[in-house]
Design a protein around this motif. Structure first.
Motif, mmCIF file in Angstrom:
data_model
loop_
_atom_site.group_PDB
_atom_site.id
_atom_site.type_symbol
_atom_site.label_atom_id
_atom_site.label_comp_id
_atom_site.label_asym_id
_atom_site.label_seq_id
_atom_site.Cartn_x
_atom_site.Cartn_y
_atom_site.Cartn_z
ATOM 1 N N GLY A 1 0.801 -1.212 0.000
ATOM 2 C CA GLY A 1 0.000 0.000 0.000
ATOM 3 C C GLY A 1 0.838 1.267 0.000
ATOM 4 O O GLY A 1 0.315 2.353 -0.196
ATOM 5 N N ALA A 2 2.135 1.135 0.233
ATOM 6 C CA ALA A 2 3.016 2.298 0.253
ATOM 7 C C ALA A 2 4.142 2.120 -0.767
ATOM 8 O O ALA A 2 5.297 2.406 -0.490
ATOM 9 N N GLY A 3 3.784 1.618 -1.945
ATOM 10 C CA GLY A 3 4.769 1.469 -3.001
ATOM 11 C C GLY A 3 4.883 0.066 -3.569
ATOM 12 O O GLY A 3 5.448 -0.126 -4.638
ATOM 13 N N ILE A 4 4.371 -0.930 -2.846
ATOM 14 C CA ILE A 4 4.363 -2.304 -3.362
ATOM 15 C C ILE A 4 2.970 -2.893 -3.163
ATOM 16 O O ILE A 4 2.273 -2.544 -2.211
ATOM 17 N N PRO A 5 2.538 -3.795 -4.062
ATOM 18 C CA PRO A 5 1.176 -4.312 -3.995
ATOM 19 C C PRO A 5 0.930 -5.329 -2.886
ATOM 20 O O PRO A 5 -0.212 -5.543 -2.501
ATOM 21 N N SER A 6 1.977 -5.964 -2.373
ATOM 22 C CA SER A 6 1.807 -6.995 -1.340
ATOM 23 C C SER A 6 3.068 -7.058 -0.495
ATOM 24 O O SER A 6 4.159 -6.761 -0.976
ATOM 25 N N ASP A 7 2.916 -7.455 0.764
ATOM 26 C CA ASP A 7 4.069 -7.669 1.639
ATOM 27 C C ASP A 7 4.755 -9.003 1.364
ATOM 28 O O ASP A 7 5.838 -9.262 1.876
ATOM 29 N N GLN A 8 4.132 -9.871 0.576
ATOM 30 C CA GLN A 8 4.705 -11.175 0.249
ATOM 31 C C GLN A 8 5.606 -11.028 -0.977
ATOM 32 O O GLN A 8 5.153 -11.113 -2.113
ATOM 33 N N ILE A 9 6.899 -10.809 -0.717
ATOM 34 C CA ILE A 9 7.864 -10.568 -1.786
ATOM 35 C C ILE A 9 8.335 -11.901 -2.359
ATOM 36 O O ILE A 9 8.644 -12.830 -1.625
ATOM 37 N N ARG A 10 8.404 -11.971 -3.681
ATOM 38 C CA ARG A 10 8.901 -13.169 -4.364
ATOM 39 C C ARG A 10 10.352 -12.990 -4.809
ATOM 40 O O ARG A 10 11.190 -13.806 -4.545
ATOM 41 N N ARG A 11 10.650 -11.907 -5.538
ATOM 42 C CA ARG A 11 11.998 -11.664 -6.040
ATOM 43 C C ARG A 11 12.225 -10.171 -6.244
ATOM 44 O O ARG A 11 11.284 -9.405 -6.432
ATOM 45 N N LEU A 12 13.522 -9.800 -6.245
ATOM 46 C CA LEU A 12 13.948 -8.425 -6.490
ATOM 47 C C LEU A 12 14.934 -8.401 -7.651
ATOM 48 O O LEU A 12 15.646 -9.371 -7.888
ATOM 49 N N GLU A 13 15.001 -7.253 -8.332
ATOM 50 C CA GLU A 13 15.989 -7.044 -9.380
ATOM 51 C C GLU A 13 16.284 -5.555 -9.467
ATOM 52 O O GLU A 13 15.383 -4.728 -9.343
ATOM 53 N N VAL A 14 17.558 -5.214 -9.656
ATOM 54 C CA VAL A 14 17.946 -3.825 -9.862
ATOM 55 C C VAL A 14 18.283 -3.637 -11.334
ATOM 56 O O VAL A 14 19.082 -4.383 -11.899
ATOM 57 N N ASP A 15 17.675 -2.631 -11.949
ATOM 58 C CA ASP A 15 17.945 -2.289 -13.339
ATOM 59 C C ASP A 15 18.776 -1.014 -13.348
ATOM 60 O O ASP A 15 18.264 0.063 -13.027
ATOM 61 N N THR A 16 20.057 -1.124 -13.691
ATOM 62 C CA THR A 16 20.938 0.046 -13.728
ATOM 63 C C THR A 16 21.089 0.598 -15.146
ATOM 64 O O THR A 16 21.901 1.494 -15.362
ATOM 65 N N MET A 17 20.305 0.068 -16.102
ATOM 66 C CA MET A 17 20.371 0.583 -17.467
ATOM 67 C C MET A 17 19.537 1.846 -17.625
ATOM 68 O O MET A 17 19.544 2.459 -18.691
ATOM 69 N N VAL A 18 18.804 2.228 -16.588
ATOM 70 C CA VAL A 18 18.027 3.464 -16.608
ATOM 71 C C VAL A 18 18.566 4.377 -15.511
ATOM 72 O O VAL A 18 19.213 3.933 -14.563
ATOM 73 N N ASN A 19 18.301 5.679 -15.652
ATOM 74 C CA ASN A 19 18.767 6.646 -14.664
ATOM 75 C C ASN A 19 17.602 7.509 -14.211
ATOM 76 O O ASN A 19 17.020 8.193 -15.038
ATOM 77 N N PRO A 20 17.215 7.456 -12.937
ATOM 78 C CA PRO A 20 17.830 6.703 -11.852
ATOM 79 C C PRO A 20 17.555 5.202 -12.003
ATOM 80 O O PRO A 20 16.645 4.805 -12.733
ATOM 81 N N THR B 1 5.784 -9.474 -6.270
ATOM 82 C CA THR B 1 5.089 -9.831 -5.038
ATOM 83 C C THR B 1 3.945 -10.800 -5.355
ATOM 84 O O THR B 1 3.603 -11.009 -6.520
ATOM 85 N N ALA B 2 3.339 -11.336 -4.310
ATOM 86 C CA ALA B 2 2.191 -12.222 -4.478
ATOM 87 C C ALA B 2 0.999 -11.476 -5.067
ATOM 88 O O ALA B 2 0.109 -12.085 -5.659
ATOM 89 N N GLY B 3 0.968 -10.155 -4.942
ATOM 90 C CA GLY B 3 -0.151 -9.364 -5.439
ATOM 91 C C GLY B 3 0.132 -8.607 -6.716
ATOM 92 O O GLY B 3 -0.651 -7.753 -7.124
ATOM 93 N N GLY B 4 1.261 -8.865 -7.357
ATOM 94 C CA GLY B 4 1.624 -8.164 -8.578
ATOM 95 C C GLY B 4 3.033 -7.608 -8.475
ATOM 96 O O GLY B 4 3.736 -7.838 -7.500
ATOM 97 N N ALA B 5 3.427 -6.849 -9.488
ATOM 98 C CA ALA B 5 4.779 -6.329 -9.557
ATOM 99 C C ALA B 5 4.774 -4.813 -9.409
ATOM 100 O O ALA B 5 3.769 -4.151 -9.660
ATOM 101 N N ALA B 6 5.917 -4.278 -8.984
ATOM 102 C CA ALA B 6 6.086 -2.836 -8.868
ATOM 103 C C ALA B 6 7.476 -2.465 -9.344
ATOM 104 O O ALA B 6 8.404 -3.268 -9.281
ATOM 105 N N VAL B 7 7.606 -1.235 -9.833
ATOM 106 C CA VAL B 7 8.898 -0.667 -10.181
ATOM 107 C C VAL B 7 9.059 0.585 -9.339
ATOM 108 O O VAL B 7 8.228 1.485 -9.384
#
Length: 184
Positions: free
Chosen positions: A147-166, A173-179
């Protein structure tokens, strides 16, 4: 290439020849933890040699430290009697161990995933309590919950994309994805 798995971890040396990559006979690692033991000490020390420690992630910060986490598998299986082993950093000479709750401020000891942000902060994913962003240099920590930037507290995986700036933090997450483009 750093890797961390059910029992062992290490830094695999690159070779462009696919046959050489496959046929190195144990000489693939520039740094090896846990296999063979001895002489390669493990990242985490379970009660009995051969017990699984289920390293859930490895990340390398800009200062060259490798960070390892231990967490339960999706099936709920982990280590001995569901034990998880926390967080460890390796500076090229020795390990330093951290309690995820007491030292880092995570809401639980179980760590699902970990990534290093380009500025040196670490982002820890919890299986059921969101994200914690921790600065190892200052000890400062911030949380991101559902509710404060991610759709669910149940995190599945993380990834950092450094090809964009910032850079972009991809959060599955279990409830969807966020960037997330700007960290708190």
């Amino acid at each position: 290439l750093w890797h961390a798995g059910r029992w062992t971890a290490g830094k695999i040396k690159w070779t462009k020849d696919g046959v050489d990559w496959f046929m190195r006979g144990g000489r693939a690692y520039s740094v090896a933890f846990g296999d063979p033991y001895p002489p390669n000490p493990p990242v985490f020390h379970p009660p009995q040699e051969g017990d699984a420690v289920n390293m859930s992630a490895v990340a390398v910060t800009p200062d060259g430290k490798a960070w390892f986490t231990s967490g339960r598998l999706y099936t709920g299986e982990s280590g001995v009697d569901g034990q998880v082993y926390g967080v460890a950093s390796w500076d090229g000479r020795a390990f330093t161990y951290y309690d995820p709750v007491g030292d880092i401020g995570l809401p639980q000891r179980d760590v699902r995933d970990l990534v290093a942000w380009p500025d040196g902060r670490l982002i820890f994913a919890s299986p059921s309590a969101g994200l914690v962003i921790w600065n190892p240099a200052t000890g400062e920590r911030k949380s991101i919950r559902a509710g404060a930037g991610i759709p669910s507290d149940q995190i599945r995986r993380l990834e950092v994309d450094t090809m964009v700036n910032p850079p972009a933090l991809h959060v599955a997450t279990a409830g969807g994805a966020a960037v997330i483009r700007v960290l708190p």
